[in-house]
Motif scaffolding. Structure first.
Motif, PDB file in Angstrom:
ATOM      1  N   ARG A  31       3.613  -8.197 -16.210  1.00  0.00           N
ATOM      2  CA  ARG A  31       4.124  -7.534 -17.543  1.00  0.00           C
ATOM      3  C   ARG A  31       3.771  -6.149 -17.978  1.00  0.00           C
ATOM      4  NH1 ARG A  31       3.892 -11.845 -21.916  1.00  0.00           N
ATOM      5  NH2 ARG A  31       4.978 -10.368 -22.945  1.00  0.00           N
ATOM      6  N   GLU A  77       5.431  -3.830 -15.298  1.00  0.00           N
ATOM      7  CA  GLU A  77       6.701  -3.673 -15.628  1.00  0.00           C
ATOM      8  C   GLU A  77       6.758  -2.493 -16.929  1.00  0.00           C
ATOM      9  OE1 GLU A  77       8.551  -7.323 -16.467  1.00  0.00           O
ATOM     10  OE2 GLU A  77       8.757  -7.902 -14.353  1.00  0.00           O
ATOM     11  N   GLN A  89       6.017   1.041 -15.870  1.00  0.00           N
ATOM     12  CA  GLN A  89       7.388   1.516 -15.252  1.00  0.00           C
ATOM     13  C   GLN A  89       8.475   1.830 -16.214  1.00  0.00           C
ATOM     14  OE1 GLN A  89       8.768  -1.239 -12.574  1.00  0.00           O
ATOM     15  NE2 GLN A  89       6.979  -0.970 -11.064  1.00  0.00           N
ATOM     16  N   GLU A  90       8.624   0.847 -17.261  1.00  0.00           N
ATOM     17  CA  GLU A  90       9.385   1.383 -18.250  1.00  0.00           C
ATOM     18  C   GLU A  90       9.190   2.697 -19.328  1.00  0.00           C
ATOM     19  OE1 GLU A  90      10.155  -1.897 -20.932  1.00  0.00           O
ATOM     20  OE2 GLU A  90      11.064  -3.216 -19.171  1.00  0.00           O
TER      21      GLU A  90
END
Length: 206
Positions: free
Chosen positions: A148, A151, A154-155
């Motif tokens: 998580r 992620e 990356q976001e």
């Protein structure tokens, strides 16, 4: 036969009552003080409630008892396995029965040692299994968090890239816009100056 001679009388027969077999007491000393007893003998006495328990020991499925039969003054040392009579020794005095009981206690303890080790190892293995399961669950939670977090990284990286791109675009538009604005402001000043030149100079009213 002379008349005066007395004839001896025959002895009267005496009725003899046979004796009932009596219980033979156990020897009080020597090797015969301790004897083996039949298992059924003790089982029957226990069922009849004829024995008094003096001492008892139990470890897992093994137990030993020192019991007394008051009617015959006999002591029984009994070794059990899973509640069933396994070995029986009997004696006519406590001094002979006590060592037999202690012998059975030592035997029960020795036999139960393996059970003790097995119980300990089973509990230890259960603890290891529980700790392994907890560790695996914790590792999985960390992996989920990392996934998580990755992620989110990356976001955030994409968002920052978009923001930098937008800033570059805005900055690219700002430079010509500023140049155009400066140019328009100079033109306005020039026009203002031209208009102001056409205004007549009037004297002030006194």
């Amino acid at each position: 036969m002379p008349k005066n001679e007395e004839v001896p009388l025959a002895p009267s027969s005496t009725r003899v009552t046979p004796l009932r077999p009596a219980a033979v007491p156990l020897q009080q000393s020597g090797k015969q003080a301790l004897q083996a007893a039949q298992l059924a003998e003790v089982e029957w006495l226990v069922q009849q409630g004829s024995l008094s328990t003096f001492r008892t020991f139990q470890s897992f499925g093994y137990s030993a008892s020192l019991m007394f039969y008051p009617r015959e003054l006999i002591y029984y040392a009994v070794l059990y396995h899973e509640g069933a009579v396994w070995r029986v020794l009997k004696a006519g005095d406590i001094d002979a029965a006590e060592p037999a009981f202690r012998h059975f206690v030592e035997q029960a303890m020795r036999l139960a040692d393996a059970e003790m080790r097995r119980a300990h190892l089973e509990a230890q293995n259960e603890q290891f299994s529980r700790l392994i399961a907890e560790s695996e669950a914790q590792i999985e939670r960390v992996r989920v968090d990392l996934h998580r977090g990755g992620e989110q990284d990356q976001e955030v990286a994409l968002k920052q890239q978009e923001v930098r791109k937008a800033l570059a675009q805005l900055d690219g538009r700002r430079v010509p816009a500023q140049t155009q604005l400066n140019k328009l402001q100079r033109q306005r000043h020039q026009l203002d100056a031209t208009i102001n030149e056409s205004v007549p100079h009037l004297p002030p009213i006194r």
